[in-house]
Motif scaffolding. Structure first.
Motif, PDB file in Angstrom:
ATOM      1  N   LEU A 237      42.854 -28.683 -30.319  1.00 33.38           N
ATOM      2  CA  LEU A 237      42.689 -27.230 -30.436  1.00 33.38           C
ATOM      3  C   LEU A 237      43.761 -26.689 -31.365  1.00 33.38           C
ATOM      4  O   LEU A 237      44.961 -26.885 -31.136  1.00 33.38           O
ATOM      5  CB  LEU A 237      42.805 -26.597 -29.050  1.00 33.38           C
ATOM      6  N   CYS A 238      43.333 -26.020 -32.429  1.00 37.99           N
ATOM      7  CA  CYS A 238      44.305 -25.465 -33.376  1.00 37.99           C
ATOM      8  C   CYS A 238      44.942 -24.219 -32.777  1.00 37.99           C
ATOM      9  O   CYS A 238      44.246 -23.282 -32.397  1.00 37.99           O
ATOM     10  CB  CYS A 238      43.624 -25.118 -34.695  1.00 37.99           C
ATOM     11  N   GLY A 239      46.287 -24.234 -32.732  1.00 37.65           N
ATOM     12  CA  GLY A 239      47.001 -23.084 -32.174  1.00 37.65           C
ATOM     13  C   GLY A 239      47.838 -22.369 -33.212  1.00 37.65           C
ATOM     14  O   GLY A 239      48.691 -21.547 -32.877  1.00 37.65           O
ATOM     15  N   THR A 240      47.603 -22.664 -34.490  1.00 34.08           N
ATOM     16  CA  THR A 240      48.407 -22.043 -35.552  1.00 34.08           C
ATOM     17  C   THR A 240      47.939 -20.607 -35.792  1.00 34.08           C
ATOM     18  O   THR A 240      46.855 -20.217 -35.379  1.00 34.08           O
ATOM     19  CB  THR A 240      48.321 -22.908 -36.817  1.00 34.08           C
ATOM     20  N   THR A 241      48.782 -19.830 -36.473  1.00 31.72           N
ATOM     21  CA  THR A 241      48.651 -18.373 -36.511  1.00 31.72           C
ATOM     22  C   THR A 241      47.239 -17.836 -36.737  1.00 31.72           C
ATOM     23  O   THR A 241      46.768 -17.016 -35.937  1.00 31.72           O
ATOM     24  CB  THR A 241      49.617 -17.796 -37.566  1.00 31.72           C
ATOM     25  N   PRO A 242      46.510 -18.241 -37.809  1.00 29.98           N
ATOM     26  CA  PRO A 242      45.173 -17.649 -37.973  1.00 29.98           C
ATOM     27  C   PRO A 242      44.282 -17.877 -36.758  1.00 29.98           C
ATOM     28  O   PRO A 242      43.574 -16.967 -36.326  1.00 29.98           O
ATOM     29  CB  PRO A 242      44.631 -18.339 -39.221  1.00 29.98           C
ATOM     30  N   CYS A 243      44.316 -19.089 -36.221  1.00 23.91           N
ATOM     31  CA  CYS A 243      43.486 -19.351 -35.047  1.00 23.91           C
ATOM     32  C   CYS A 243      44.012 -18.592 -33.833  1.00 23.91           C
ATOM     33  O   CYS A 243      43.235 -18.080 -33.019  1.00 23.91           O
ATOM     34  CB  CYS A 243      43.433 -20.852 -34.762  1.00 23.91           C
ATOM     35  N   GLN A 244      45.340 -18.506 -33.743  1.00 26.87           N
ATOM     36  CA  GLN A 244      45.901 -17.786 -32.599  1.00 26.87           C
ATOM     37  C   GLN A 244      45.496 -16.309 -32.654  1.00 26.87           C
ATOM     38  O   GLN A 244      45.097 -15.726 -31.653  1.00 26.87           O
ATOM     39  CB  GLN A 244      47.432 -17.917 -32.598  1.00 26.87           C
TER      40      GLN A 244
ATOM     41  N   GLU B 185      48.492 -28.385 -34.842  1.00 29.51           N
ATOM     42  CA  GLU B 185      48.724 -27.381 -35.888  1.00 29.51           C
ATOM     43  C   GLU B 185      47.488 -27.283 -36.779  1.00 29.51           C
ATOM     44  O   GLU B 185      46.533 -28.046 -36.634  1.00 29.51           O
ATOM     45  CB  GLU B 185      49.963 -27.752 -36.711  1.00 29.51           C
ATOM     46  N   CYS B 186      47.556 -26.384 -37.726  1.00 25.99           N
ATOM     47  CA  CYS B 186      46.414 -26.020 -38.570  1.00 25.99           C
ATOM     48  C   CYS B 186      45.615 -27.244 -39.029  1.00 25.99           C
ATOM     49  O   CYS B 186      46.153 -28.207 -39.553  1.00 25.99           O
ATOM     50  CB  CYS B 186      46.911 -25.254 -39.799  1.00 25.99           C
ATOM     51  N   LEU B 187      44.315 -27.160 -38.835  1.00 24.90           N
ATOM     52  CA  LEU B 187      43.423 -28.246 -39.245  1.00 24.90           C
ATOM     53  C   LEU B 187      42.687 -27.917 -40.535  1.00 24.90           C
ATOM     54  O   LEU B 187      41.729 -28.596 -40.918  1.00 24.90           O
ATOM     55  CB  LEU B 187      42.421 -28.545 -38.120  1.00 24.90           C
ATOM     56  N   GLY B 188      43.136 -26.850 -41.193  1.00 26.91           N
ATOM     57  CA  GLY B 188      42.598 -26.552 -42.524  1.00 26.91           C
ATOM     58  C   GLY B 188      41.241 -25.875 -42.509  1.00 26.91           C
ATOM     59  O   GLY B 188      40.537 -25.901 -43.511  1.00 26.91           O
ATOM     60  N   ALA B 189      40.864 -25.300 -41.388  1.00 24.86           N
ATOM     61  CA  ALA B 189      39.579 -24.590 -41.340  1.00 24.86           C
ATOM     62  C   ALA B 189      39.827 -23.141 -40.933  1.00 24.86           C
ATOM     63  O   ALA B 189      39.019 -22.536 -40.237  1.00 24.86           O
ATOM     64  CB  ALA B 189      38.633 -25.274 -40.369  1.00 24.86           C
ATOM     65  N   CYS B 190      40.935 -22.579 -41.384  1.00 26.37           N
ATOM     66  CA  CYS B 190      41.382 -21.260 -40.921  1.00 26.37           C
ATOM     67  C   CYS B 190      40.335 -20.186 -41.164  1.00 26.37           C
ATOM     68  O   CYS B 190      40.248 -19.224 -40.419  1.00 26.37           O
ATOM     69  CB  CYS B 190      42.677 -20.856 -41.628  1.00 26.37           C
ATOM     70  N   VAL B 191      39.559 -20.319 -42.247  1.00 27.86           N
ATOM     71  CA  VAL B 191      38.581 -19.275 -42.548  1.00 27.86           C
ATOM     72  C   VAL B 191      37.538 -19.179 -41.438  1.00 27.86           C
ATOM     73  O   VAL B 191      36.907 -18.142 -41.262  1.00 27.86           O
ATOM     74  CB  VAL B 191      37.924 -19.550 -43.918  1.00 27.86           C
TER      75      VAL B 191
ATOM     76  N   PRO C 250      38.684 -19.046 -34.624  1.00 28.50           N
ATOM     77  CA  PRO C 250      39.430 -20.199 -34.117  1.00 28.50           C
ATOM     78  C   PRO C 250      38.526 -21.428 -34.045  1.00 28.50           C
ATOM     79  O   PRO C 250      37.313 -21.308 -33.991  1.00 28.50           O
ATOM     80  CB  PRO C 250      39.860 -19.739 -32.722  1.00 28.50           C
ATOM     81  N   MET C 251      39.166 -22.579 -34.020  1.00 34.23           N
ATOM     82  CA  MET C 251      38.360 -23.793 -34.087  1.00 34.23           C
ATOM     83  C   MET C 251      39.028 -24.936 -33.321  1.00 34.23           C
ATOM     84  O   MET C 251      40.218 -24.873 -33.015  1.00 34.23           O
ATOM     85  CB  MET C 251      38.141 -24.205 -35.545  1.00 34.23           C
ATOM     86  N   VAL C 252      38.233 -25.944 -33.032  1.00 32.99           N
ATOM     87  CA  VAL C 252      38.766 -27.181 -32.455  1.00 32.99           C
ATOM     88  C   VAL C 252      38.143 -28.352 -33.210  1.00 32.99           C
ATOM     89  O   VAL C 252      37.088 -28.214 -33.825  1.00 32.99           O
ATOM     90  CB  VAL C 252      38.428 -27.327 -30.944  1.00 32.99           C
TER      91      VAL C 252
HETATM   92  S1  FES Z   1      45.098 -22.009 -38.374  1.00 42.91           S
HETATM   93 FE1  FES Z   1      43.576 -22.971 -37.270  1.00 42.91          FE
HETATM   94  S2  FES Z   1      42.566 -24.143 -38.752  1.00 42.91           S
HETATM   95 FE2  FES Z   1      44.152 -23.243 -39.850  1.00 42.91          FE
END
Ligand code: FES
Length: 356
Positions: free
Chosen positions: A97-104, A137-143, A146-148
């Motif tokens: 599970l991506c918890g980096t800023t855009p997803c958060q 951390e970010c999985l590169g699908a921020c656009v 949120p994503m997993v």
């Molecule tokens: S912040 Fe979640 S994929 Fe980049």
């Protein structure tokens, strides 16, 4: 981020790649020269993880290190750095599970609650062995946040409900559809495109546009500008007043630079200098009067020769701007330029002898 430690107990003492994996190992190793085999460490760790129920035991890492003749610590460093490598047992379906800023900002915290409720704590494997999860951390699908990532697939544009449904399907042996969970294709806007929607962009009609800002205009480009024509005419007049007299005039003019060597050859051996972009019939005549008849001669001009010819023919900078010498080098060795092809096809009026 969870602290990432090796599970030294669950992995046992040994590891062996599956026989069918050997071909893939050979493929990846084959990408690197013998002295750079350690560059294959990431793909080999990835294959080891797949052969070890989705995680890397310490014996699996040692096997990779032995094969690539790397110190064990170097392989541990790689395995512990990338969250794509799991260091303790995981479920059949492991959720990252991506918890980096855009997803958060788009709701990852609520997704974590779903994982805790449906699976349990981070890296806990459900009793049926089907599910586990961790935060990465970010999985590169921020656009599409949120994503997993679940095993090899991305599930994007999630809500707590859609993630709960996905986990429910995986628990029950069903296969949820990967990708965006809303009405969008890949990373396109929801509901369809909002820009670049004109049909003319895609039906080929835009190709009919023939003028663009700063687009060179071939016909005008090939014909010397009026001023240049006048200057060229004056140069020809200076040179076509009789051979010896012309040469004498050239010397008297005291052009800057150094006059290029002239030759005398059979007219049958003259090159068609008009195949050089920038040389029309008048310039060709003037050059011939100077004893320049072949591409080879022009190809061999020194900068001092160029200065002399430009000064003599009163078109400063033009030879360099039109790159006569590069064109001449190509043509002298039997090559073609885009311009010479057009001349040969009769498509360039200014290069036809009966004009100008
Ligand atoms: S912040 Fe979640 S994929 Fe980049």
């Amino acid at each position: 981020m969870a602290l990432r430690r090796f599970d030294l107990e669950a992995g046992g003492d040994t590891f062996a790649f599956k026989p069918e994996t050997e071909e893939k190992i050979a493929f990846w190793r084959g990408k690197y020269p013998a002295e750079k085999q350690r560059s294959a460490v990431i793909p080999l760790l990835w294959l080891a993880q797949k052969d070890n129920a989705g995680w890397l035991s310490e014996p699996a890492m040692r096997e990779v290190a032995d094969r690539l003749e790397m110190p064990y610590i170097r392989v541990y460093e790689v395995a512990t750095f990338y969250t794509m490598f799991r260091l303790q047992p995981v479920g059949k379906y492991h959720v990252q599970l991506c918890g980096t800023t855009p997803c958060q900002l788009r709701g990852a915290e609520k997704l974590k609650e779903v994982c805790k409720k449906e699976i349990g704590d981070i890296m806990y494997v459900t009793d049926d062995g089907r599910l586990s999860w961790e935060e990465v951390e970010c999985l590169g699908a921020c656009v599409n946040a949120p994503m997993v990532q679940i095993n090899d697939d991305y599930f994007e544009d999630l809500t707590p409900d859609s993630l709960a449904q996905i986990l429910g399907k995986l628990k029950n042996g069903a296969e949820p559809a990967a990708g965006p969970q809303v009405d969008r294709v890949n990373s396109a806007p929801e509901g369809g495109a909002t820009t670049l929607t004109e049909a003319a962009l895609f039906d080929g009609s835009r190709n009919a546009i023939r003028t663009l800002p700063n687009l060179p205009q071939p016909a005008e480009e090939e014909a010397p500008a009026p001023d240049a024509q006048q200057q060229t005419l004056a140069a020809i007049k200076r040179t076509i007043i009789g051979g010896a007299k012309a040469a004498e005039g050239a010397e008297k003019k005291e052009a800057a630079g150094e006059r290029p060597p002239e030759i005398t050859i059979d007219p049958a051996a003259h090159d068609d200098l008009k195949r050089i972009k920038g040389i029309g019939p008048k310039n060709e005549d003037a050059l011939n009067e100077l004893g320049i008849f072949t591409f080879k001669q022009i190809a061999e001009w020194t900068p001092a020769n160029v200065d002399w010819v430009e000064d003599f023919m009163s078109f400063p900078g033009r030879i360099e701007r039109e790159d006569w010498i590069a064109q001449a080098k190509t043509l002298a060795t039997g090559g073609q330029t885009e311009f010479s092809k057009r001349v040969d096809a009769g498509d360039v009026p200014s290069s036809q002898d009966d004009e100008d």
